[in-house]
Design a protein around this motif. Structure first.
Motif, short mmCIF file in Angstrom:
data_model
loop_
_atom_site.label_atom_id
_atom_site.label_comp_id
_atom_site.label_asym_id
_atom_site.label_seq_id
_atom_site.Cartn_x
_atom_site.Cartn_y
_atom_site.Cartn_z
N HIS A 129 0.83 -1.20 0.00
CA HIS A 129 0.00 0.00 0.00
C HIS A 129 0.88 1.26 0.00
CE1 HIS A 129 -3.46 2.37 2.15
NE2 HIS A 129 -3.30 2.74 0.89
N HIS A 133 1.52 4.28 -3.04
CA HIS A 133 1.35 5.72 -2.86
C HIS A 133 2.54 6.51 -3.39
CE1 HIS A 133 -2.42 6.79 -0.76
NE2 HIS A 133 -2.45 5.49 -0.55
N HIS A 142 -3.36 2.61 -7.77
CA HIS A 142 -4.13 2.82 -6.55
C HIS A 142 -5.14 3.96 -6.63
CE1 HIS A 142 -4.84 2.15 -2.35
NE2 HIS A 142 -4.23 3.24 -1.92
N HIS A 146 -8.80 5.25 -4.51
CA HIS A 146 -8.89 6.55 -3.82
C HIS A 146 -9.86 7.53 -4.47
CE1 HIS A 146 -6.18 6.79 -0.38
NE2 HIS A 146 -5.54 5.80 -0.96
N HIS A 228 -7.48 7.91 5.99
CA HIS A 228 -6.59 7.64 4.86
C HIS A 228 -7.27 8.00 3.54
CE1 HIS A 228 -3.49 5.87 2.39
NE2 HIS A 228 -4.44 5.22 1.71
#
Ligand SMILES: [Zn+2]
Ligand SMILES: [Zn+2]
Length: 294
Positions: A129, A133, A142, A146, A228
């Motif tokens: 993860h 990012h 990712h 998001h 997050h």
């Protein structure tokens, strides 16, 4: 390697044997996701509409487009998880190995596989993860996840194809390296889905002591992951705060916001408390995500 055995088997035998297991896995995933997800979704809507904010992280906002996208992505992710597993078994077979889950393992060893798989997945999730990012990888892997800045239960498996494959590979790595039975994987999958639905639900019923207590608070609950999504900053952990605390990546406002959400003062607008230091910074490569509620 732990769960592999050298043996001759035809591809047809592999399919007839493994498709049964994969069908069972797929069924557990789909049914748990669907039923628990629908229940949590309705509960979240009810609590928000009733203006009962005690355990609600954010005020209501209606986003049918987001939910449609998430459900589509999630169904695709479940298919991809199982495709990845089958592909791995075929690759193993090409080298003359078959996967032999559940053979001759003493009970004590099997019992130990349950905490082991959770600890291993916690580490795998944190590091993959955090890697996703990185500016160079974020958009490709990712960003899709998001896009839901205010997640719903259906955000849990809402991944772009590359991220779904990355998530699905955990099972392959685990089985290749660590001891496991079929029960290990089924129980793991069940706990993983329940946790994932919970942390995207917008509701936080996790025991405060196990989340925020200075000594006993190690669980990463719904507020943790919701922050997050809201800020795309810090809180990379899945089940525990362990890796974030060790690597100093925990969100600076987490404890403050968590305490507010669990206080009688909670009016669904806890994100007013976000400091400048911890406020939203979309990772590079991302355009504006969908509007967040509350
Ligand atoms: Zn998420
Ligand atoms: Zn993320």
């Amino acid at each position: 390697m732990g769960n592999f055995q050298q043996q001759s088997q035809t591809l047809a035998e592999l399919f007839s044997h493994n498709l049964v297991h994969l069908r069972d896995m797929g069924l557990v995933e789909f049914l748990t996701y669907l039923f628990v997800g629908a229940f949590a979704f309705i509960l979240a809507l009810y609590l928000r509409k009733a203006n009962r904010f005690r355990f609600v992280i954010r005020a209501p906002s209606s986003r049918p487009v987001q939910v449609t996208r998430e459900v589509f992505n999630s169904a695709l992710s479940v298919v991809l998880y199982n495709t990845v597993q089958l592909a791995a078994r075929m690759i193993a077979l090409a080298f003359g190995y078959i996967v032999t889950l559940g053979v001759h393992m003493p009970l004590w060893e099997e019992l130990l596989t349950f905490p082991l798989v959770m600890v291993a997945h916690d580490a795998y999730f944190y590091w993959t993860h955090r890697l996703m990012h990185a500016a160079a990888l974020f958009r490709f892997f990712h960003w899709e996840h998001h896009k839901s800045q205010a997640p719903t239960v259906f955000t849990a498996y809402s991944f772009a194809i590359p991220e779904a494959i990355m998530q699905g590979l955990f099972g392959v790595f685990y089985v290749a390296i660590f001891p496991a039975t079929f029960t290990t994987l089924i129980v793991f999958q069940f706990v993983e889905i329940l946790h994932n639905l919970a942390i995207h639900s917008g509701l936080d019923f996790f025991p405060r002591t196990l989340v925020a207590h200075p000594r006993f608070g190690w669980l990463a609950g719904p507020t943790y992951h919701d922050i997050h999504h809201r800020t795309a900053r810090g809180n990379f952990g899945l089940y525990t705060r362990f890796w974030d605390r060790l690597m100093k990546t925990e969100h600076p406002d987490f404890l403050k916001i968590h305490a507010y959400i669990h206080s009688p003062q909670n009016d669904g607008r806890a994100y007013r408390l976000l400091s400048r230091r911890g406020s939203s910074t979309p990772p590079s490569g991302a355009s504006a995500p969908e509007v967040a509620g509350g």
